[in-house]
Design a protein around this motif. Structure first.
Motif, PDB file in Angstrom:
ATOM      1  N   MET A   1       0.674  -0.684  -0.216  1.00 29.65           N
ATOM      2  CA  MET A   1       0.038   0.216  -0.457  1.00 29.65           C
ATOM      3  C   MET A   1       0.943   1.590   0.076  1.00 29.65           C
ATOM      4  O   MET A   1       1.860   1.214   1.086  1.00 29.65           O
ATOM      5  N   ILE A   2       0.682   2.499  -0.948  1.00 29.73           N
ATOM      6  CA  ILE A   2       1.483   3.234  -1.275  1.00 29.73           C
ATOM      7  C   ILE A   2       0.354   4.210  -0.963  1.00 29.73           C
ATOM      8  O   ILE A   2      -0.204   4.621  -1.713  1.00 29.73           O
ATOM      9  N   PHE A   7       0.305  15.765   2.511  1.00 33.12           N
ATOM     10  CA  PHE A   7       0.542  17.518   2.567  1.00 33.12           C
ATOM     11  C   PHE A   7      -0.780  18.497   4.251  1.00 33.12           C
ATOM     12  O   PHE A   7      -0.417  19.719   4.326  1.00 33.12           O
ATOM     13  N   SER A   8      -1.658  17.679   3.901  1.00 36.61           N
ATOM     14  CA  SER A   8      -2.353  17.841   4.907  1.00 36.61           C
ATOM     15  C   SER A   8      -3.686  16.639   5.604  1.00 36.61           C
ATOM     16  O   SER A   8      -3.642  15.231   5.264  1.00 36.61           O
ATOM     17  N   THR A   9      -3.089  16.921   7.062  1.00 33.57           N
ATOM     18  CA  THR A   9      -3.767  15.674   7.523  1.00 33.57           C
ATOM     19  C   THR A   9      -5.376  15.844   7.240  1.00 33.57           C
ATOM     20  O   THR A   9      -5.608  14.982   7.053  1.00 33.57           O
ATOM     21  N   GLN A  10      -6.533  16.908   6.812  1.00 34.40           N
ATOM     22  CA  GLN A  10      -7.112  17.629   7.196  1.00 34.40           C
ATOM     23  C   GLN A  10      -7.739  15.580   6.348  1.00 34.40           C
ATOM     24  O   GLN A  10      -8.798  15.345   6.370  1.00 34.40           O
ATOM     25  N   LYS A  11      -7.275  16.135   4.564  1.00 32.48           N
ATOM     26  CA  LYS A  11      -7.587  15.474   4.009  1.00 32.48           C
ATOM     27  C   LYS A  11      -6.427  13.879   3.969  1.00 32.48           C
ATOM     28  O   LYS A  11      -7.398  12.404   3.459  1.00 32.48           O
ATOM     29  N   THR A  12      -5.450  13.479   4.565  1.00 28.34           N
ATOM     30  CA  THR A  12      -4.764  11.661   4.594  1.00 28.34           C
ATOM     31  C   THR A  12      -5.763  11.248   5.995  1.00 28.34           C
ATOM     32  O   THR A  12      -5.757  10.221   5.924  1.00 28.34           O
ATOM     33  N   ILE A  13      -5.846  12.085   7.173  1.00 32.22           N
ATOM     34  CA  ILE A  13      -6.400  11.189   7.745  1.00 32.22           C
ATOM     35  C   ILE A  13      -7.768  10.448   7.650  1.00 32.22           C
ATOM     36  O   ILE A  13      -7.824   9.269   8.157  1.00 32.22           O
ATOM     37  N   PRO A  14      -8.360  10.815   6.735  1.00 29.82           N
ATOM     38  CA  PRO A  14     -10.028  10.206   6.327  1.00 29.82           C
ATOM     39  C   PRO A  14      -9.540   9.424   5.520  1.00 29.82           C
ATOM     40  O   PRO A  14     -10.783   8.562   4.747  1.00 29.82           O
ATOM     41  N   TYR A  15      -8.559   9.578   4.165  1.00 33.86           N
ATOM     42  CA  TYR A  15      -7.788   9.055   3.472  1.00 33.86           C
ATOM     43  C   TYR A  15      -8.009   7.308   3.436  1.00 33.86           C
ATOM     44  O   TYR A  15      -8.715   5.963   3.647  1.00 33.86           O
ATOM     45  N   ILE A  16      -6.723   7.400   5.221  1.00 33.56           N
ATOM     46  CA  ILE A  16      -6.813   6.049   5.801  1.00 33.56           C
ATOM     47  C   ILE A  16      -7.753   5.388   6.433  1.00 33.56           C
ATOM     48  O   ILE A  16      -7.815   4.152   6.237  1.00 33.56           O
ATOM     49  N   THR A  17      -8.509   6.717   7.028  1.00 36.04           N
ATOM     50  CA  THR A  17      -9.550   5.963   7.637  1.00 36.04           C
ATOM     51  C   THR A  17     -10.373   5.442   6.767  1.00 36.04           C
ATOM     52  O   THR A  17     -11.450   3.957   6.777  1.00 36.04           O
ATOM     53  N   ASN A  18     -10.486   5.792   5.343  1.00 40.02           N
ATOM     54  CA  ASN A  18     -11.456   5.364   4.635  1.00 40.02           C
ATOM     55  C   ASN A  18     -11.448   3.897   3.880  1.00 40.02           C
ATOM     56  O   ASN A  18     -12.314   2.369   4.142  1.00 40.02           O
ATOM     57  N   LEU A  20      -9.042   1.571   5.884  1.00 34.19           N
ATOM     58  CA  LEU A  20      -9.902   0.872   7.093  1.00 34.19           C
ATOM     59  C   LEU A  20     -10.571   0.111   7.017  1.00 34.19           C
ATOM     60  O   LEU A  20     -11.334  -1.033   7.324  1.00 34.19           O
ATOM     61  N   GLN A  21     -11.626   1.023   6.854  1.00 36.74           N
ATOM     62  CA  GLN A  21     -13.403   0.884   7.040  1.00 36.74           C
ATOM     63  C   GLN A  21     -13.251  -0.279   5.403  1.00 36.74           C
ATOM     64  O   GLN A  21     -14.442  -1.238   6.087  1.00 36.74           O
ATOM     65  N   GLN A  22     -13.368  -0.023   4.659  1.00 34.52           N
ATOM     66  CA  GLN A  22     -13.204  -0.326   3.588  1.00 34.52           C
ATOM     67  C   GLN A  22     -12.327  -2.101   3.205  1.00 34.52           C
ATOM     68  O   GLN A  22     -12.380  -3.104   2.303  1.00 34.52           O
ATOM     69  N   GLY A  23     -11.312  -2.259   4.410  1.00 35.11           N
ATOM     70  CA  GLY A  23     -11.020  -3.433   4.487  1.00 35.11           C
ATOM     71  C   GLY A  23      -9.156  -3.348   3.542  1.00 35.11           C
ATOM     72  O   GLY A  23      -8.365  -4.404   3.308  1.00 35.11           O
ATOM     73  N   LYS A  24      -9.125  -2.536   2.863  1.00 38.88           N
ATOM     74  CA  LYS A  24      -8.120  -2.179   2.008  1.00 38.88           C
ATOM     75  C   LYS A  24      -6.730  -2.450   2.695  1.00 38.88           C
ATOM     76  O   LYS A  24      -6.338  -1.866   1.637  1.00 38.88           O
TER      77      LYS A  24
END
Length: 60
Positions: A1-2, A7-18, A20-24
């Motif tokens: 996974m790359i 650049f923005s924590t406000q964008k990165t955290i939701p991306y990673i959370t998503n 995790l929720q999708q099991g990816k």
């Protein structure tokens, strides 16, 4: 996974959370240490033997 450079924590955290929720995304955890033995964790990381992330538990 790359992951993109965060650049923005406000964008990165939701991306990673998503992911995790999708099991990816399934992070590899090698070991966990408590804060009182953080020097031991650092020593382990510096040996070059770790095969995943080393976690520092702040609440234990």
């Amino acid at each position: 996974m790359i992951f993109p450079i965060p650049f923005s924590t406000q964008k990165t955290i939701p991306y990673i959370t998503n992911l995790l929720q999708q099991g990816k995304f399934d992070p590899v955890i090698d070991r966990a240490y408590t804060l009182d033995v953080i020097a031991q964790a650092y020593t382990y990381v510096m040996t070059g033997q770790k095969t995943g992330n080393v976690i520092i538990n702040l609440g234990e």
